[in-house]
Design a protein around this motif. Structure first.
Motif, PDB file in Angstrom:
ATOM      1  N   ALA A 367       0.826  -1.210   0.000  1.00 54.91           N
ATOM      2  CA  ALA A 367       0.000   0.000   0.000  1.00 54.91           C
ATOM      3  C   ALA A 367       0.859   1.259   0.000  1.00 54.91           C
ATOM      4  O   ALA A 367       0.433   2.316  -0.487  1.00 54.91           O
ATOM      5  CB  ALA A 367      -0.915   0.003   1.221  1.00 54.91           C
ATOM      6  N   ALA A 370       1.524   2.058  -3.728  1.00 58.26           N
ATOM      7  CA  ALA A 370       0.397   1.869  -4.650  1.00 58.26           C
ATOM      8  C   ALA A 370      -0.547   3.068  -4.637  1.00 58.26           C
ATOM      9  O   ALA A 370      -0.678   3.775  -3.640  1.00 58.26           O
ATOM     10  CB  ALA A 370      -0.361   0.599  -4.301  1.00 58.26           C
ATOM     11  N   THR A 371      -1.183   3.271  -5.765  1.00 52.71           N
ATOM     12  CA  THR A 371      -2.229   4.280  -5.899  1.00 52.71           C
ATOM     13  C   THR A 371      -3.474   3.583  -6.429  1.00 52.71           C
ATOM     14  O   THR A 371      -3.442   2.996  -7.523  1.00 52.71           O
ATOM     15  CB  THR A 371      -1.797   5.399  -6.870  1.00 52.71           C
ATOM     16  N   LYS A 372      -4.542   3.604  -5.633  1.00 45.34           N
ATOM     17  CA  LYS A 372      -5.790   2.934  -6.004  1.00 45.34           C
ATOM     18  C   LYS A 372      -5.559   1.471  -6.370  1.00 45.34           C
ATOM     19  O   LYS A 372      -6.107   0.957  -7.346  1.00 45.34           O
ATOM     20  CB  LYS A 372      -6.482   3.676  -7.149  1.00 45.34           C
ATOM     21  N   GLY A 373      -4.689   0.808  -5.585  1.00 46.03           N
ATOM     22  CA  GLY A 373      -4.457  -0.622  -5.765  1.00 46.03           C
ATOM     23  C   GLY A 373      -3.481  -0.982  -6.862  1.00 46.03           C
ATOM     24  O   GLY A 373      -3.240  -2.162  -7.119  1.00 46.03           O
ATOM     25  N   VAL A 374      -2.894   0.016  -7.526  1.00 45.19           N
ATOM     26  CA  VAL A 374      -1.929  -0.245  -8.606  1.00 45.19           C
ATOM     27  C   VAL A 374      -0.553   0.244  -8.157  1.00 45.19           C
ATOM     28  O   VAL A 374      -0.403   1.391  -7.716  1.00 45.19           O
ATOM     29  CB  VAL A 374      -2.346   0.474  -9.910  1.00 45.19           C
ATOM     30  N   ASP A 376       2.824   1.882  -8.046  1.00 44.42           N
ATOM     31  CA  ASP A 376       3.438   3.029  -8.722  1.00 44.42           C
ATOM     32  C   ASP A 376       4.925   2.724  -8.871  1.00 44.42           C
ATOM     33  O   ASP A 376       5.684   2.780  -7.902  1.00 44.42           O
ATOM     34  CB  ASP A 376       3.221   4.277  -7.866  1.00 44.42           C
TER      35      ASP A 376
END
Length: 524
Positions: A367, A370-374, A376
């Motif tokens: 987390a 990640a940004t919105k579950g993706v 980075d």
């Protein structure tokens, strides 16, 4: 004494890295020669060149064995000449018997049919040579690490070994098994077997080796045809004197952060067997708390069961953090509660070896990258570069696969992974196993700095001098129980061993006080 082996001008390169640079080494027949150096110095690479793991043509230089030039194309070629290597990670099949393992790939057969009677007879002879009293039909997976190491040596003897290479043979052994193995090496030397011993344990080298070669940064920096002091070896290895093995500390210990009470864990396969028995202790802010004990005392089981009940079956007990009940029932919940656990088995449980430094570090806190579950990738790279710099991870870049890092640098990646979760309580299980003296000092310094920043640290170690050198307080475990407690300033190896011995002979009241063990310690 004549020379059995000469390695001249050995140079080995990997993409972007010169692992060996014009290395020279000579070994006399019938001696035990130690090969030492910091992690990444090139020790294992040199031995892989010698044994044919890296075949002729993949390196520069020459190998002379019994006075003749050798061009090993693989490990079978070197074994045919009597050169056998035992790697740090044992090459045994747990589901197969001792006999099947010893003759795997070298089966005793007639017309393609394995002669099991002769195999077992030969196995019994080999086991007698290494002092192992086991049935040849016993599954290797049922043996402890010390006995498995002896099976590997018996396997080497079955190949009519003339030059035996041992890569960190005692790294996973307790003190008794280590002592037995070193004594066995003395016996082999008396039989005329030559040995090359790679080890980070300088006290063991001093006990068993006749001579020593030191590598630093892929180059030969010293040859000693007789043993020298540990201080001299360290100067050769790291290029400087290390008068103090442990960094100085000025402990600033605060209030209780975590309390464990009546923690009891059973063996999931046998409800009558308890792995941890009513353990209880407090951990304070800024404290380095050591846990001592012999192999099988329950130290790792205690740590792993606290960290998300990762081992055994929870039976009873409670944990409070800052006075409030803590839910440690799963690993994610333990992480959320502020715990981190650095496993003793970094290669199997701590890292994804085929993956890069960049991708390993965020694994326990995806987390955070990640940004919105993706994930980075830019953020992932920033975190990787930051920790590589902060932890002094020696690598070509953050894109280097962790499998190609030295043990010390792999450990720094594991530590980075858990530090990225920003834990309040860090449990370190054998944090310096298989790591050289220079990298150990770096790990000790990190532990000190974490404590000084207000973190609470638990250190499990089989090396008592290490616990005495870096901790503030020591808990002693035996047979799943906490059997004693000592301020480190009042502790000694003798007192700790006396606690263990006393608790074993007084099972009805296993807790031992300092006063009770003073007289006992004098006899240990």
């Amino acid at each position: 004494m004549d020379t059995i082996l000469e390695m001249r001008g050995i140079t080995k390169e990997f993409p972007g890295v010169k692992a060996l640079n014009n290395v020279n080494m000579a070994v006399r027949r019938g001696e035990i020669r130690a090969l030492v150096g910091e992690n990444g110095a090139g020790k294992s690479t040199l031995m892989k060149v010698l044994s044919g793991v890296y075949p002729h043509g993949s390196y520069e230089g020459e190998i002379l064995y019994n006075g003749k030039p050798m061009a090993f194309r693989g490990i079978h070629d070197s074994e045919a000449q009597g050169i056998v290597i035992i790697h740090q990670e044992l090459a045994l099949v747990p589901q197969m018997s001792i006999a099947e393992n010893i003759f795997l790939g070298n089966e005793i057969a007639t017309n393609g049919i394995i002669d099991r009677r002769e195999t077992n007879r030969r196995t019994a002879e080999l086991l007698a040579q290494v002092g192992l009293r086991e049935n040849p039909a016993t599954k290797v997976g049922e043996l402890g690490m010390g006995k498995q190491q002896l099976v590997e040596i018996a396997k080497a003897l079955s190949k009519k070994v003339e030059l035996l290479i041992l890569d960190e043979p005692t790294s996973s052994l307790n003190e008794n098994d280590s002592a037995a193995l070193l004594q066995l090496l003395h016996g082999f030397r008396d039989q005329g077997i030559t040995a090359i011993l790679i080890s980070h344990k300088l006290n063991e080298i001093s006990q068993v080796a006749d001579s020593i070669t030191v590598l630093r940064d892929g180059a030969t920096v010293a040859h000693h045809d007789q043993m020298v002091s540990e201080e001299q070896i360290i100067r050769d290895m790291v290029g400087r004197s290390m008068d103090d093995r442990y960094p100085p500390r000025d402990p600033r210990i605060g209030g209780v952060v975590m309390s464990v009470r009546d923690w009891t864990v059973e063996d999931p396969g046998n409800a009558q067997r308890l792995l941890v028995k009513g353990a209880g202790f407090d951990l304070r802010q800024g404290e380095v708390l050591g846990i001592a004990g012999l192999m099988g005392a329950g130290r790792t089981e205690l740590a792993m069961s606290l960290f998300g009940r990762s081992v055994g079956k929870f039976r009873a007990g409670e944990v409070t953090i800052h006075g409030k009940a803590a839910d440690l029932s799963t690993v994610p919940r333990a992480i959320q509660a502020g715990l981190a656990y650095v496993t003793e088995d970094r290669k199997s449980l701590g890292l994804v070896l085929i993956d890069t430094i960049r991708r390993n570090i965020p694994l326990a806190n995806l987390a955070g990258v990640a940004t919105k579950g993706v994930v980075d990738r830019h953020r992932e790279g920033e975190i990787g570069r930051d920790f590589r710099k902060r932890m002094n991870i020696r690598s070509s870049s953050i894109e280097q696969a962790t499998v190609n890092l030295s043990g010390g640098n792999q450990q720094k990646v594991v530590l980075s992974k858990w530090l990225f979760t920003e834990p309040e309580i860090l449990i370190l299980d054998e944090p310096t196993r298989g790591i050289d003296v220079g990298a150990k000092y770096e790990i000790y310094t990190m532990i000190r700095d974490l404590a000084e920043s207000g973190k609470s640290v638990i250190v499990i170690s089989s090396e008592m001098p290490e616990l005495l050198g870096i901790t503030d307080r020591i808990l002693v475990m035996n047979e799943g129980r906490i059997v004693g407690e000592l301020p480190t300033a009042e502790a000694s190896q003798e007192k700790i061993m006396a606690m263990i011995i006393r608790s074993g002979s007084n099972a009805s009241d296993p807790t031992v006080t300092v006063a009770e063990i003073e007289a006992e310690a004098a006899h240990v």
